[in-house]
Enzyme design. Structure first.
Site, short mmCIF file in Angstrom:
data_model
loop_
_atom_site.label_atom_id
_atom_site.label_comp_id
_atom_site.label_asym_id
_atom_site.label_seq_id
_atom_site.Cartn_x
_atom_site.Cartn_y
_atom_site.Cartn_z
CG HIS A 194 -3.10 3.34 2.33
ND1 HIS A 194 -3.72 2.94 1.17
CD2 HIS A 194 -3.18 2.29 3.20
CE1 HIS A 194 -4.14 1.70 1.31
NE2 HIS A 194 -3.84 1.28 2.53
CB CYS A 215 -0.94 0.00 1.20
SG CYS A 215 -2.04 -1.44 1.27
CG ASN A 259 -7.09 -0.43 1.66
OD1 ASN A 259 -6.33 -0.15 0.73
ND2 ASN A 259 -6.65 -0.82 2.84
#
Length: 333
Positions: free
Chosen positions: A259, A130, A290
């Site tokens: 993020h 990520c 996500n």
């Protein structure tokens, strides 16, 4: 070392690195919390309360990693006004391309994306999960400032739905698919600040992708509460260091784009750092979920195209993920 020889070694011209263009791709299929709960022992209300997520995007069979990545990258090139033959490097960040999953071929994903766009430059794939997109931006900026490249294309692309266990209460409701991209090139003034990056090896097993006997493909596993605690306690320190290294304070920033892991993390970190109320805080996670390495470029694309921020304004971007790896910097949009 031969110092005489070293003294005559040519040093590449240094340039300023800037973001020239941004683009994104969101899969067509929108998945609600109600649909997730058909296979997950949970309720839509619990998911919303736990994560802030209402919907997420899942890619269809034709929306491969290469296709989504190339589409987002093409939009970024168009936004920057850069032709494919002006791109020297392609950096692709992904964690869902496990053993070629979702690519439909055995060659590198970066090469597939470059070939679709007609780019002849070098291509590499990054494995920082990520945090991969922010790591890619830092590497691209280094190539541009040292004269190794004129323009670099950085792509974050994921099909997390390929590796999520739909019955796993730690992950099934969080993750999504999509792609985002940015062009990093030369500018007249600095546009990408000093990167702050690192890993916390004590948490190297907090997020993993591994084969399990009961599954035919690799599966994502995450220690959700451990990652949450790390993010809300440690990420504010990372953001403050990003600001310090750029000689800025929270009030000098116009946007905060972390993020998009969890809305509670985003809002908790923003409050802890002390950003003023007029700073735009990216909340793309609410309807995108996500998207791992794609989450930051997708969020950047949304806040810019929506008019929430203007050209030339400053944003803090910070990614974190498996490893536990993190990377952040200030960028001029």
């Amino acid at each position: 070392m031969n110092t005489t020889h070293a003294a005559h070694t040519p040093v590449p011209d240094r340039h300023h690195a800037v973001l020239l263009g941004i683009g994104g791709y969101r899969p067509r299929r929108i998945v609600t919390n109600e649909e997730i709960c058909r296979t997950l022992d949970s309720t839509p209300e619990w998911i919303l309360r736990r994560s802030g997520i209402r919907t997420r995007c899942f890619a269809g069979p034709d929306e491969t990693l290469a296709e989504m990545g190339a589409t987002a990258a093409g939009k970024a090139l168009a936004d920057a006004g850069i032709a494919p033959d002006q791109v020297d490097q392609v950096l692709v960040a992904t964690m869902s391309d496990v053993g070629g999953t979702g690519t439909g071929a055995t060659d590198a994903l970066a090469a597939q994306i470059a070939r679709r766009l007609g780019i002849a430059g070098h291509g590499w794939q990054l494995g920082a999960a990520c945090a991969g997109f922010t790591v890619g931006i830092a590497l691209a900026a280094a190539s541009v400032t040292t004269g190794q490249a004129r323009n670099c294309l950085v792509v974050g692309v994921e099909r997390m739905s390929d590796i999520v266990d739909p019955r796993d209460r730690s992950t099934a409701f969080l993750f999504s698919d999509g792609a985002g991209a940015a062009v990093v090139g030369r500018g007249t003034e600095p546009g990408i600040g000093t990167v702050v990056w690192g890993t916390d090896p004590a948490l190297r097993e907090a997020i993993t992708v591994r084969k399990e006997p009961q599954h035919q493909r690799p599966v994502l596993r995450m220690q959700g509460s451990t990652v949450f605690r790390w993010a809300v306690t440690q990420l504010p320190h990372v953001v403050r260091e990003v600001l310090d290294r750029s000689g800025l304070g929270p009030g000098d920033i116009q946007a905060f784009v972390p993020h998009q892991a969890n809305l509670r993390i985003t809002e908790g970190v923003a409050q802890s750092v002390g950003f003023p109320s007029d700073v735009v805080v990216a909340r793309d996670v609410v309807d995108q979920g996500n998207a791992s390495a794609a989450s930051i470029p997708l969020a950047l694309d949304r806040i810019r195209t929506s008019g929430a921020v203007r050209e030339g304004e400053l944003a803090v971007v910070v990614g974190f993920g498996s490893g536990l790896t993190y990377a952040g910097m200030v960028v001029r949009l």
